[in-house]
Design an enzyme around this catalytic site. Structure first.
Site, PDB file in Angstrom:
ATOM      1  N   CYS A   2      37.561  35.451  42.671  1.00  0.00           N
ATOM      2  CA  CYS A   2      38.089  36.484  41.780  1.00  0.00           C
ATOM      3  C   CYS A   2      39.094  35.851  40.795  1.00  0.00           C
ATOM      4  O   CYS A   2      38.694  35.095  39.926  1.00  0.00           O
ATOM      5  CB  CYS A   2      38.694  37.617  42.592  1.00  0.00           C
ATOM      6  SG  CYS A   2      38.868  39.160  41.664  1.00  0.00           S
ATOM      7  N   HIS A  12      34.538  38.978  47.015  1.00  0.00           N
ATOM      8  CA  HIS A  12      35.532  38.504  47.985  1.00  0.00           C
ATOM      9  C   HIS A  12      34.909  38.253  49.359  1.00  0.00           C
ATOM     10  O   HIS A  12      34.830  39.183  50.175  1.00  0.00           O
ATOM     11  CB  HIS A  12      36.652  39.537  48.130  1.00  0.00           C
ATOM     12  CG  HIS A  12      37.578  39.617  46.972  1.00  0.00           C
ATOM     13  ND1 HIS A  12      38.751  38.891  46.896  1.00  0.00           N
ATOM     14  CD2 HIS A  12      37.510  40.337  45.826  1.00  0.00           C
ATOM     15  CE1 HIS A  12      39.380  39.168  45.756  1.00  0.00           C
ATOM     16  NE2 HIS A  12      38.642  40.049  45.089  1.00  0.00           N
ATOM     17  N   GLU A  64      36.286  36.764  51.828  1.00  0.00           N
ATOM     18  CA  GLU A  64      37.323  36.913  52.855  1.00  0.00           C
ATOM     19  C   GLU A  64      37.511  38.370  53.270  1.00  0.00           C
ATOM     20  O   GLU A  64      38.202  38.651  54.260  1.00  0.00           O
ATOM     21  CB  GLU A  64      38.647  36.309  52.368  1.00  0.00           C
ATOM     22  CG  GLU A  64      39.459  37.152  51.411  1.00  0.00           C
ATOM     23  CD  GLU A  64      38.967  37.119  49.971  1.00  0.00           C
ATOM     24  OE1 GLU A  64      39.678  37.637  49.084  1.00  0.00           O
ATOM     25  OE2 GLU A  64      37.874  36.571  49.721  1.00  0.00           O
TER      26      GLU A  64
END
Length: 226
Positions: free
Chosen positions: A86, A194, A196
């Site tokens: 990002c 993302h 994560e």
């Protein structure tokens, strides 16, 4: 053999990434942007998401000049693995470690949703354990995620297998539906979604954990100059 997770003023995903690598069982260090060197045992650098310097001027444009980025550039030039997510993707593009640029979403809105993605190329350390053209899902959350690159450079990306992920039902107007790319040497990676945030079943899936695990395993078994 640790993971260096960068932290800039305005970064907000460094602890999410630290938690992901804690699950993987990988040692990590949070590295403040004013540092001039990476930890000596660094095998993988993560440039996480957030709003570095409040996204003033242009997303990632100020963070690109932080002292630690010189060390990251040298690390990447020597073959070290670097992943930008990002805002981290934006920073890597601003630092010219990745081609192209990220600009304001076509609809001018901030987008936050789970997003279907197509795996385009697997001949790389990040997506090696996936099947090409398989569909996965990762969260996205960005206002400046519209990837842009000129036509000739786009052809180069395609010819070199540098397009990693594309959007299914493009949410932001990115050229060629691009959601993630790598550099020509396939050791620097950037994506807007993302991973994560997709590391536990309770969060909706494990696609992100597999990506991050793949990259760490490859980073720790690949030699590069330091």
């Amino acid at each position: 053999m640790s993971v260096a997770i960068l932290q800039f003023p305005g970064t907000n995903c460094e602890m999410d990434m630290a938690y992901a690598y804690k699950l993987i069982g990988a040692p990590y260090t949070i590295v403040w942007h004013q540092e001039h060197c990476l930890p000596k045992d660094t095998k993988l650098v993560i440039v996480p998401g957030g709003f570095s310097y409040g996204d003033y001027l242009r997303s990632g444009a100020i963070a690109r000049f932080s002292p630690i980025m010189q060390a990251v550039s040298e690390f990447a030039t020597q073959g070290g693995y670097v992943l930008g997510i990002c805002n981290g993707f934006q920073i890597l593009c601003e630092a010219r470690l990745l081609p192209g640029a990220l600009k304001r979403n076509e609809n001018l809105h901030f987008i936050s949703q789970n997003q279907k993605l197509c795996v385009k190329n697997t001949n790389n350390a990040f997506l090696r354990h996936y099947q090409e053209n398989s569909i996965i899902s990762l969260p996205i959350a960005h206002a400046d995620g519209c990837y842009f690159i000129d036509e000739q450079s786009l052809l180069t990306l395609e010819d070199n297998g540098q397009i990693l992920l594309t959007y299914v039902d493009n949410p932001n107007g990115s050229v060629a539906n691009i959601a993630g790319i790598c550099n020509e040497h396939k050791n620097v990676f950037g994506l807007m979604p993302h991973p994560e945030r997709a590391i536990e079943s309770i969060l909706g899936g494990l696609d992100g954990l597999e990506m991050l695990t793949n990259l760490y395993k490859n980073a720790t078994t690949t030699k590069h100059e330091q």
